[in-house]
Scaffold this motif. Structure first.
Motif, mmCIF file in Angstrom:
data_model
loop_
_atom_site.group_PDB
_atom_site.id
_atom_site.type_symbol
_atom_site.label_atom_id
_atom_site.label_comp_id
_atom_site.label_asym_id
_atom_site.label_seq_id
_atom_site.Cartn_x
_atom_site.Cartn_y
_atom_site.Cartn_z
ATOM 1 N N GLU A 158 39.423 40.124 42.740
ATOM 2 C CA GLU A 158 40.346 39.105 42.232
ATOM 3 C C GLU A 158 40.132 38.849 40.750
ATOM 4 O OE1 GLU A 158 43.563 36.763 42.719
ATOM 5 O OE2 GLU A 158 42.556 37.577 44.500
ATOM 6 N N ARG A 159 38.882 38.800 40.325
ATOM 7 C CA ARG A 159 38.548 38.434 38.942
ATOM 8 C C ARG A 159 38.759 39.564 37.947
ATOM 9 N NH1 ARG A 159 34.831 34.119 37.806
ATOM 10 N NH2 ARG A 159 33.913 35.408 36.173
ATOM 11 N N ASP A 160 38.509 40.798 38.385
ATOM 12 C CA ASP A 160 38.484 41.920 37.447
ATOM 13 C C ASP A 160 39.388 43.042 37.946
ATOM 14 O OD1 ASP A 160 37.903 44.007 35.733
ATOM 15 O OD2 ASP A 160 35.726 43.705 35.784
ATOM 16 N N PRO A 161 40.502 43.299 37.274
ATOM 17 C CA PRO A 161 41.417 44.362 37.723
ATOM 18 C C PRO A 161 40.820 45.756 37.635
ATOM 19 C CG PRO A 161 42.064 43.531 35.559
ATOM 20 C CD PRO A 161 40.988 42.624 36.059
ATOM 21 N N ASP A 162 39.673 45.904 36.973
ATOM 22 C CA ASP A 162 39.035 47.218 36.862
ATOM 23 C C ASP A 162 38.124 47.534 38.045
ATOM 24 O OD1 ASP A 162 40.234 47.817 34.426
ATOM 25 O OD2 ASP A 162 38.632 46.852 33.280
ATOM 26 N N VAL A 163 37.875 46.561 38.910
ATOM 27 C CA VAL A 163 37.011 46.786 40.068
ATOM 28 C C VAL A 163 37.774 47.559 41.136
ATOM 29 C CG1 VAL A 163 35.752 45.682 41.961
ATOM 30 C CG2 VAL A 163 35.551 44.777 39.630
ATOM 31 N N ILE A 164 37.152 48.627 41.634
ATOM 32 C CA ILE A 164 37.736 49.490 42.661
ATOM 33 C C ILE A 164 36.732 49.624 43.802
ATOM 34 C CG2 ILE A 164 38.616 51.813 43.184
ATOM 35 C CD1 ILE A 164 40.363 50.340 41.208
ATOM 36 N N VAL A 165 37.172 49.454 45.037
ATOM 37 C CA VAL A 165 36.331 49.657 46.209
ATOM 38 C C VAL A 165 36.792 50.929 46.916
ATOM 39 C CG1 VAL A 165 35.636 48.743 48.458
ATOM 40 C CG2 VAL A 165 35.841 47.206 46.486
ATOM 41 N N MET A 166 35.864 51.842 47.200
ATOM 42 C CA MET A 166 36.248 53.128 47.770
ATOM 43 C C MET A 166 35.143 53.628 48.694
ATOM 44 S SD MET A 166 35.609 55.164 44.179
ATOM 45 C CE MET A 166 35.567 56.839 44.797
ATOM 46 N N GLY A 167 35.515 54.478 49.648
ATOM 47 C CA GLY A 167 34.530 55.045 50.554
ATOM 48 C C GLY A 167 35.152 55.421 51.879
ATOM 49 N N GLU A 168 34.324 55.951 52.762
ATOM 50 C CA GLU A 168 34.812 56.394 54.070
ATOM 51 C C GLU A 168 35.112 55.184 54.963
ATOM 52 O OE1 GLU A 168 31.673 58.930 55.418
ATOM 53 O OE2 GLU A 168 31.677 60.068 53.546
ATOM 54 N N ASP A 169 36.347 55.052 55.375
ATOM 55 C CA ASP A 169 36.782 54.006 56.313
ATOM 56 C C ASP A 169 36.717 52.595 55.748
ATOM 57 O OD1 ASP A 169 37.301 55.852 58.396
ATOM 58 O OD2 ASP A 169 35.187 55.858 58.962
ATOM 59 N N VAL A 170 36.646 52.435 54.430
ATOM 60 C CA VAL A 170 36.552 51.079 53.878
ATOM 61 C C VAL A 170 37.910 50.391 53.789
ATOM 62 C CG1 VAL A 170 34.531 51.709 52.509
ATOM 63 C CG2 VAL A 170 36.793 51.775 51.450
ATOM 64 N N GLY A 171 38.984 51.145 53.904
ATOM 65 C CA GLY A 171 40.308 50.590 53.702
ATOM 66 C C GLY A 171 40.899 49.942 54.941
ATOM 67 N N TYR A 172 41.734 50.683 55.628
ATOM 68 C CA TYR A 172 42.443 50.148 56.803
ATOM 69 C C TYR A 172 41.476 49.637 57.859
ATOM 70 C CZ TYR A 172 45.276 50.082 61.043
ATOM 71 O OH TYR A 172 45.891 49.701 62.215
ATOM 72 N N PHE A 173 40.402 50.375 58.112
ATOM 73 C CA PHE A 173 39.455 50.011 59.165
ATOM 74 C C PHE A 173 38.532 48.870 58.742
ATOM 75 C CE2 PHE A 173 35.451 50.809 61.598
ATOM 76 C CZ PHE A 173 35.966 50.549 62.861
ATOM 77 N N GLY A 174 38.262 48.752 57.447
ATOM 78 C CA GLY A 174 37.410 47.668 56.962
ATOM 79 C C GLY A 174 35.934 47.972 56.970
ATOM 80 N N ARG A 194 43.448 49.638 45.010
ATOM 81 C CA ARG A 194 42.213 48.945 44.669
ATOM 82 C C ARG A 194 41.130 49.142 45.731
ATOM 83 N NH1 ARG A 194 42.765 44.430 41.707
ATOM 84 N NH2 ARG A 194 40.518 44.677 41.342
ATOM 85 N N VAL A 195 41.548 49.316 46.976
ATOM 86 C CA VAL A 195 40.612 49.513 48.094
ATOM 87 C C VAL A 195 41.141 50.686 48.910
ATOM 88 C CG1 VAL A 195 39.503 48.467 50.092
ATOM 89 C CG2 VAL A 195 40.147 47.026 48.140
ATOM 90 N N PHE A 196 40.441 51.810 48.878
ATOM 91 C CA PHE A 196 41.025 52.984 49.524
ATOM 92 C C PHE A 196 39.970 53.868 50.181
ATOM 93 C CE2 PHE A 196 40.469 53.946 45.009
ATOM 94 C CZ PHE A 196 39.777 55.144 45.021
ATOM 95 N N ASP A 197 40.433 54.594 51.195
ATOM 96 C CA ASP A 197 39.583 55.526 51.921
ATOM 97 C C ASP A 197 39.443 56.835 51.151
ATOM 98 O OD1 ASP A 197 39.285 53.786 54.126
ATOM 99 O OD2 ASP A 197 41.226 54.407 54.924
#
Length: 351
Positions: free
Chosen positions: A33-49, A66-69
């Motif tokens: 929310e605070r930083d548009p440059d922050v990206i979360v990525m990894g195996e199953d981190v997206g739809y599955f959580g 921003r958050v992707f598998d």
């Protein structure tokens, strides 16, 4: 209802208590929310959580860019994160289990850790590699390792290991904001609370632990600052992650008047806090789950001996995992537990 029971109910309703999974999720949510440059990525981190649900709901809230598998390629995940960091983003890649991180070691050691230095600070790698580590869930040999000492050996990497929800949130925010690459290991055994399975009986309900009270919103805990868990005069106990709670429980049960230091970050290490405690008590016990030989406890032992030698009244003692491949069916015998820690305490106090 008794007066004490009413007070407990009031405390539960006025203080927000969450577990480590929820705290990590909040930290990621806040930074996305605070930083548009922050990206979360990894195996199953997206739809599955995420396999442990640490990223649950983040893709839905922040979007698939921003958050992707990712593919099942740890080398690729970390390599892409290095490039993202050099470009100006702040990636937070998740490696599903610490045991899977080895294919990405070359990217971490040869690229991420050295980028600032080899480019004279023209480029940096502000990335935070999150990964569950350690045993306690009967995950077997490929889901239970504690490889932290591999990363503390690499100049240019920072290594962080929280032991409580409060610390997990504040340290993760600080790690994401840091301009150097950070390895952020999350002890999976205490994801849902540490007081389950240390003994044959519950030691203390996790929801009553003061470090389960986590403020809403943004806060950060500076990297390189240890936490004094308990204050005493007889003995210094150095620990991190799950072992903080095990050591604390054993010391309480034995009635030992011990300084217990939760290191929180191994690199940078709060060596001043370590020195201050050992100089006061004159005795030092180190507890960690990883194997003994070349474990981080060996470095701690050397530092304490070098810096506090004339204050020591007994040899620095280590209680660790054994020098064997991780034993799936015998993992509770492998862990430093009440018996081995208790015996070490008795011996060091007699010396």
């Amino acid at each position: 209802m008794s007066a004490e029971a009413k007070q407990d109910v009031a405390a539960e309703t006025t203080e927000r208590r969450i577990n480590m999974i929820e705290a990590i999720n909040e930290a990621l949510d806040i930074m996305l929310e605070r930083d548009p440059d922050v990206i979360v990525m990894g195996e199953d981190v997206g739809y599955f959580g995420g396999v442990f649900r640490c990223t649950a709901g983040l893709q839905e809230k922040h979007g698939r860019t921003r958050v992707f598998d990712t593919p099942i390629s740890e080398c690729g995940i970390i390599g892409v994160a290095v490039g993202m960091g050099a470009y100006g983003l702040r990636p937070v890649p998740e490696i599903q289990f610490a045991d899977y991180i080895y294919p990405g070691l070359d990217q971490l050691i040869s690229e991420a850790a050295r980028l600032r230095y080899r480019s004279a600070a023209e480029f940096i790698a502000p990335m935070t590699v999150r990964s569950p580590f350690g045993g306690g869930i009967f995950g077997g040999q490929t889901h239970s390792q504690s490889p932290e000492s591999l990363f503390t050996h690499v100049s240019g990497l920072k290594t962080v290991i929280p032991s409580t929800p409060y610390d997990a949130k504040g340290l993760l925010i600080a790690a994401i904001e840091d301009n150097d690459p950070v390895i952020f290991f999350e002890p999976k055994r205490i994801y849902n609370g540490p007081f389950s399975g240390f003994y044959d009986r519950p030691v203390e309900p996790w929801k009553k632990h003061p470090q389960s009270v986590v403020p809403e919103g943004y806060y950060r805990i500076p990297l390189g600052k240890a936490r004094l868990v308990a204050e005493g005069e007889e003995l210094t106990i150095l620990a991190y992650g799950t072992m903080v709670h095990v050591a604390e429980a054993v010391a309480k049960e034995k009635g030992v008047d011990a300084d217990i230091l939760d290191l929180r970050t191994l690199v940078p290490l709060d060596i001043e806090a370590v020195e201050k405690s050992v100089e006061k008590t004159g005795k030092c016990l180190i507890v960690h789950e990883a194997t003994r030989t070349s474990g981080f406890g060996a470095e701690l032992s050397a530092l304490v001996t070098e810096r506090c030698f004339y204050h020591l009244e007994a040899p620095v003692t280590r209680v660790t995992g054994f020098d064997t491949p991780y034993p799936h069916s015998l993992e509770w015998a492998y862990f430093p537990g009440p018996v081995r820690i208790g015996e070490a305490i008795d011996k060091i106090l007699k010396d």
